[in-house]
Design an enzyme around this catalytic site. Structure first.
Site, short mmCIF file in Angstrom:
data_model
loop_
_atom_site.label_atom_id
_atom_site.label_comp_id
_atom_site.label_asym_id
_atom_site.label_seq_id
_atom_site.Cartn_x
_atom_site.Cartn_y
_atom_site.Cartn_z
N ARG A 74 66.61 4.58 -59.02
CA ARG A 74 66.59 6.04 -59.09
C ARG A 74 67.74 6.59 -59.94
O ARG A 74 68.87 6.16 -59.83
CB ARG A 74 66.69 6.60 -57.67
N LYS A 90 60.53 12.24 -50.81
CA LYS A 90 60.45 13.57 -50.19
C LYS A 90 60.87 14.68 -51.15
O LYS A 90 60.17 15.69 -51.27
CB LYS A 90 61.35 13.64 -48.93
N ARG A 128 71.91 3.48 -44.62
CA ARG A 128 71.00 4.64 -44.47
C ARG A 128 69.74 4.25 -43.73
O ARG A 128 69.24 5.01 -42.91
CB ARG A 128 70.69 5.22 -45.85
N ARG A 175 72.91 8.10 -57.90
CA ARG A 175 73.64 8.68 -56.77
C ARG A 175 74.64 7.66 -56.24
O ARG A 175 74.36 6.48 -56.18
CB ARG A 175 72.65 9.06 -55.67
N ARG A 206 67.43 15.22 -38.81
CA ARG A 206 67.54 13.76 -38.85
C ARG A 206 67.95 13.19 -37.50
O ARG A 206 68.09 11.98 -37.37
CB ARG A 206 68.60 13.37 -39.87
#
Ligand code: AMP
Length: 223
Positions: free
Chosen positions: A129, A15, A173, A162, A90
Protein backbone atom coordinates in the site's frame (compact mmCIF):
# COMPACT_ATOMS: atom_id res chain seq x y z
CA UNK A 1 -32.92 11.44 6.03
CA UNK A 2 -29.31 11.07 7.14
CA UNK A 3 -27.68 7.69 6.60
CA UNK A 4 -25.22 6.49 9.25
CA UNK A 5 -22.98 3.54 8.41
CA UNK A 6 -20.10 1.87 10.21
CA UNK A 7 -17.39 0.11 8.18
CA UNK A 8 -15.61 -2.76 9.89
CA UNK A 9 -13.10 -5.35 8.81
CA UNK A 10 -9.47 -6.32 9.29
CA UNK A 11 -6.65 -3.91 8.42
CA UNK A 12 -6.15 -4.05 4.65
CA UNK A 13 -9.77 -4.91 3.82
CA UNK A 14 -10.14 -1.70 1.79
CA UNK A 15 -12.53 0.15 4.09
CA UNK A 16 -11.12 3.61 3.31
CA UNK A 17 -10.95 3.01 -0.44
CA UNK A 18 -14.61 1.91 -0.46
CA UNK A 19 -15.64 4.76 1.86
CA UNK A 20 -14.07 7.39 -0.42
CA UNK A 21 -16.03 6.05 -3.41
CA UNK A 22 -19.31 5.90 -1.50
CA UNK A 23 -18.82 9.42 -0.17
CA UNK A 24 -18.57 10.84 -3.67
CA UNK A 25 -21.68 8.93 -4.85
CA UNK A 26 -23.93 9.67 -1.86
CA UNK A 27 -22.69 13.02 -0.52
CA UNK A 28 -21.90 11.53 2.86
CA UNK A 29 -19.28 12.76 5.31
CA UNK A 30 -16.42 10.34 6.03
CA UNK A 31 -14.76 9.97 9.39
CA UNK A 32 -11.71 7.71 9.50
CA UNK A 33 -10.34 7.72 13.04
CA UNK A 34 -7.00 6.50 11.63
CA UNK A 35 -6.82 9.59 9.36
CA UNK A 36 -7.96 11.86 12.21
CA UNK A 37 -5.22 10.46 14.48
CA UNK A 38 -2.55 10.77 11.75
CA UNK A 39 -3.63 14.40 11.13
CA UNK A 40 -3.40 15.10 14.85
CA UNK A 41 0.12 13.62 14.96
CA UNK A 42 1.13 15.86 12.05
CA UNK A 43 -0.33 19.03 13.54
CA UNK A 44 0.08 18.75 17.32
CA UNK A 45 3.67 18.28 18.61
CA UNK A 46 2.51 17.38 22.13
CA UNK A 47 0.14 14.71 20.86
CA UNK A 48 2.90 13.47 18.55
CA UNK A 49 5.39 13.17 21.40
CA UNK A 50 2.92 11.20 23.49
CA UNK A 51 1.25 8.91 20.95
CA UNK A 52 3.25 8.55 17.73
CA UNK A 53 5.19 5.51 18.91
CA UNK A 54 2.02 3.75 20.09
CA UNK A 55 0.27 4.26 16.74
CA UNK A 56 3.37 3.29 14.77
CA UNK A 57 3.53 0.05 16.75
CA UNK A 58 -0.07 -0.75 15.76
CA UNK A 59 -1.66 -0.36 19.21
CA UNK A 60 -5.00 1.36 19.78
CA UNK A 61 -5.36 4.88 21.15
CA UNK A 62 -7.45 4.97 24.34
CA UNK A 63 -11.24 5.10 23.94
CA UNK A 64 -11.78 8.50 25.58
CA UNK A 65 -9.21 10.37 23.45
CA UNK A 66 -10.45 8.65 20.29
CA UNK A 67 -14.03 9.65 21.09
CA UNK A 68 -13.05 13.29 21.72
CA UNK A 69 -11.08 13.55 18.47
CA UNK A 70 -13.96 12.02 16.52
CA UNK A 71 -16.59 14.26 18.15
CA UNK A 72 -14.56 17.39 17.38
CA UNK A 73 -14.39 16.38 13.74
CA UNK A 74 -18.10 15.47 13.48
CA UNK A 75 -19.12 18.79 15.06
CA UNK A 76 -17.02 20.71 12.51
CA UNK A 77 -18.50 18.86 9.51
CA UNK A 78 -21.60 18.93 7.34
CA UNK A 79 -23.40 15.70 8.20
CA UNK A 80 -26.78 16.59 6.71
CA UNK A 81 -26.75 13.56 4.38
CA UNK A 82 -25.21 11.33 7.02
CA UNK A 83 -21.75 9.82 7.41
CA UNK A 84 -19.54 6.78 7.28
CA UNK A 85 -17.46 5.80 10.28
CA UNK A 86 -14.35 4.02 9.08
CA UNK A 87 -12.22 2.31 11.72
CA UNK A 88 -14.56 3.29 14.57
CA UNK A 89 -15.77 1.71 16.83
CA UNK A 90 -12.89 -0.70 17.43
CA UNK A 91 -13.79 -1.79 20.98
CA UNK A 92 -17.13 -2.68 22.58
CA UNK A 93 -16.67 0.35 24.83
CA UNK A 94 -16.34 2.57 21.73
CA UNK A 95 -19.54 0.99 20.34
CA UNK A 96 -21.28 2.17 23.51
CA UNK A 97 -19.68 5.62 23.17
CA UNK A 98 -21.04 5.75 19.64
CA UNK A 99 -24.56 5.13 20.93
CA UNK A 100 -24.14 8.22 23.13
CA UNK A 101 -22.73 10.29 20.27
CA UNK A 102 -25.61 9.36 17.94
CA UNK A 103 -28.18 10.05 20.65
CA UNK A 104 -26.70 13.49 21.13
CA UNK A 105 -26.89 14.13 17.38
CA UNK A 106 -30.45 12.74 17.14
CA UNK A 107 -29.32 10.09 14.67
CA UNK A 108 -29.55 6.31 14.41
CA UNK A 109 -27.09 3.74 13.15
CA UNK A 110 -28.53 2.27 9.94
CA UNK A 111 -26.04 -0.52 9.36
CA UNK A 112 -22.63 -1.96 10.09
CA UNK A 113 -20.86 -3.30 7.01
CA UNK A 114 -18.29 -5.96 7.68
CA UNK A 115 -15.66 -6.37 4.94
CA UNK A 116 -14.41 -9.94 5.10
CA UNK A 117 -11.06 -11.00 3.67
CA UNK A 118 -8.57 -13.82 4.40
CA UNK A 119 -5.75 -12.56 6.61
CA UNK A 120 -2.93 -13.47 4.19
CA UNK A 121 -4.59 -11.42 1.41
CA UNK A 122 -5.03 -8.47 3.79
CA UNK A 123 -1.36 -8.60 4.86
CA UNK A 124 -0.24 -8.69 1.23
CA UNK A 125 -2.39 -5.63 0.44
CA UNK A 126 -0.91 -3.71 3.39
CA UNK A 127 2.69 -4.39 2.43
CA UNK A 128 1.96 -3.06 -1.09
CA UNK A 129 0.00 0.00 0.00
CA UNK A 130 1.03 3.59 -0.75
CA UNK A 131 -0.92 6.69 0.19
CA UNK A 132 -0.95 10.30 -0.92
CA UNK A 133 0.00 12.42 2.11
CA UNK A 134 -1.89 15.39 0.63
CA UNK A 135 -5.33 14.07 -0.45
CA UNK A 136 -5.31 10.66 1.25
CA UNK A 137 -5.89 8.64 -1.96
CA UNK A 138 -4.79 5.03 -1.52
CA UNK A 139 -2.83 3.02 -4.08
CA UNK A 140 -1.66 -0.56 -4.24
CA UNK A 141 1.45 -1.57 -6.16
CA UNK A 142 -0.20 -4.84 -7.23
CA UNK A 143 -3.65 -3.61 -8.24
CA UNK A 144 -4.22 0.15 -8.15
CA UNK A 145 -0.96 1.63 -9.40
CA UNK A 146 -0.50 5.38 -9.91
CA UNK A 147 -0.13 6.43 -13.57
CA UNK A 148 3.37 7.77 -12.84
CA UNK A 149 5.46 5.76 -10.33
CA UNK A 150 5.16 7.12 -6.77
CA UNK A 151 3.14 10.22 -7.79
CA UNK A 152 -0.52 10.82 -6.87
CA UNK A 153 -2.76 10.86 -10.00
CA UNK A 154 -5.03 13.52 -8.47
CA UNK A 155 -2.72 16.03 -6.79
CA UNK A 156 0.82 15.24 -7.94
CA UNK A 157 2.25 14.72 -4.43
CA UNK A 158 4.90 12.07 -3.79
CA UNK A 159 3.28 8.88 -2.42
CA UNK A 160 4.43 7.41 0.89
CA UNK A 161 4.03 4.12 2.74
CA UNK A 162 2.27 4.43 6.10
CA UNK A 163 4.69 4.16 9.01
CA UNK A 164 2.56 1.38 10.57
CA UNK A 165 2.57 -0.73 7.38
CA UNK A 166 5.63 -2.68 8.52
CA UNK A 167 5.50 -6.40 9.18
CA UNK A 168 5.79 -6.20 12.97
CA UNK A 169 3.13 -3.52 13.42
CA UNK A 170 0.87 -5.24 10.88
CA UNK A 171 1.01 -8.31 13.18
CA UNK A 172 0.20 -6.15 16.22
CA UNK A 173 -2.75 -4.56 14.38
CA UNK A 174 -4.14 -8.01 13.58
CA UNK A 175 -3.75 -9.05 17.23
CA UNK A 176 -5.52 -5.88 18.39
CA UNK A 177 -8.21 -6.56 15.82
CA UNK A 178 -8.77 -10.17 16.94
CA UNK A 179 -8.80 -9.30 20.66
CA UNK A 180 -10.70 -6.01 20.72
CA UNK A 181 -12.55 -5.48 17.44
CA UNK A 182 -13.92 -8.97 16.67
CA UNK A 183 -16.17 -8.73 19.78
CA UNK A 184 -17.64 -5.51 18.29
CA UNK A 185 -18.64 -7.47 15.18
CA UNK A 186 -20.52 -9.93 17.42
CA UNK A 187 -22.06 -7.06 19.38
CA UNK A 188 -23.59 -5.66 16.19
CA UNK A 189 -24.54 -9.12 14.86
CA UNK A 190 -26.61 -9.67 18.00
CA UNK A 191 -28.37 -6.35 17.39
CA UNK A 192 -29.27 -7.38 13.82
CA UNK A 193 -27.26 -4.46 12.39
CA UNK A 194 -24.46 -6.44 10.76
CA UNK A 195 -24.17 -6.91 6.97
CA UNK A 196 -21.23 -8.80 5.55
CA UNK A 197 -19.55 -8.53 2.15
CA UNK A 198 -16.68 -10.61 0.81
CA UNK A 199 -14.04 -8.19 -0.54
CA UNK A 200 -11.52 -10.66 -1.93
CA UNK A 201 -12.04 -9.23 -5.43
CA UNK A 202 -11.18 -6.20 -7.57
CA UNK A 203 -11.97 -2.68 -6.32
CA UNK A 204 -14.73 -2.34 -8.96
CA UNK A 205 -16.38 -5.68 -8.11
CA UNK A 206 -16.18 -4.98 -4.37
CA UNK A 207 -17.66 -1.53 -4.84
CA UNK A 208 -20.59 -2.91 -6.84
CA UNK A 209 -21.38 -5.35 -3.99
CA UNK A 210 -21.14 -2.48 -1.51
CA UNK A 211 -23.43 -0.19 -3.49
CA UNK A 212 -26.09 -2.92 -3.89
CA UNK A 213 -25.96 -3.46 -0.15
CA UNK A 214 -26.17 0.26 0.67
CA UNK A 215 -29.23 0.56 -1.57
CA UNK A 216 -30.86 -2.27 0.42
CA UNK A 217 -29.99 -0.62 3.72
CA UNK A 218 -31.35 2.70 2.45
CA UNK A 219 -34.65 1.20 1.33
CA UNK A 220 -35.04 -0.43 4.74
CA UNK A 221 -34.34 2.98 6.25
CA UNK A 222 -37.28 4.65 4.50
CA UNK A 223 -39.91 1.85 4.78
P1 AMP B 1 -6.40 2.78 10.45
O1 AMP B 1 -6.03 3.91 9.54
O2 AMP B 1 -7.88 2.62 10.63
O3 AMP B 1 -5.73 1.48 10.05
O4 AMP B 1 -5.83 3.17 11.90
C1 AMP B 1 -4.44 3.37 12.10
C2 AMP B 1 -4.12 3.36 13.59
O5 AMP B 1 -4.79 4.46 14.25
C3 AMP B 1 -4.59 2.13 14.34
O6 AMP B 1 -3.67 1.05 14.23
C4 AMP B 1 -4.65 2.68 15.76
O7 AMP B 1 -3.37 2.82 16.30
C5 AMP B 1 -5.24 4.07 15.55
N1 AMP B 1 -6.72 4.05 15.55
C6 AMP B 1 -7.54 4.22 14.46
N2 AMP B 1 -8.83 4.13 14.81
C7 AMP B 1 -8.85 3.88 16.14
C8 AMP B 1 -9.88 3.64 17.09
N3 AMP B 1 -11.18 3.63 16.73
N4 AMP B 1 -9.52 3.43 18.39
C9 AMP B 1 -8.23 3.44 18.76
N5 AMP B 1 -7.19 3.62 17.92
C10 AMP B 1 -7.50 3.84 16.62
Amino acid sequence: MALVLVFMGPPGAGKSTMAKKLVSDYGLAHFSTGDIIREKIASDPEFKAEFEALIKAGKLLDDERTKQLLLEKIKASDISNGFILDGYPRTVNQAKDLEEILKELGLELNGVIYFSLPEDVAVERLTQRLQCPKCGKIYNLASVRPKVDNICDDCGAKLVARSDDETESIRTRFREYEAKTKPVVEYYREQGLLYEIDVNDTVEANYKKLKDLVEKIKSKEIT
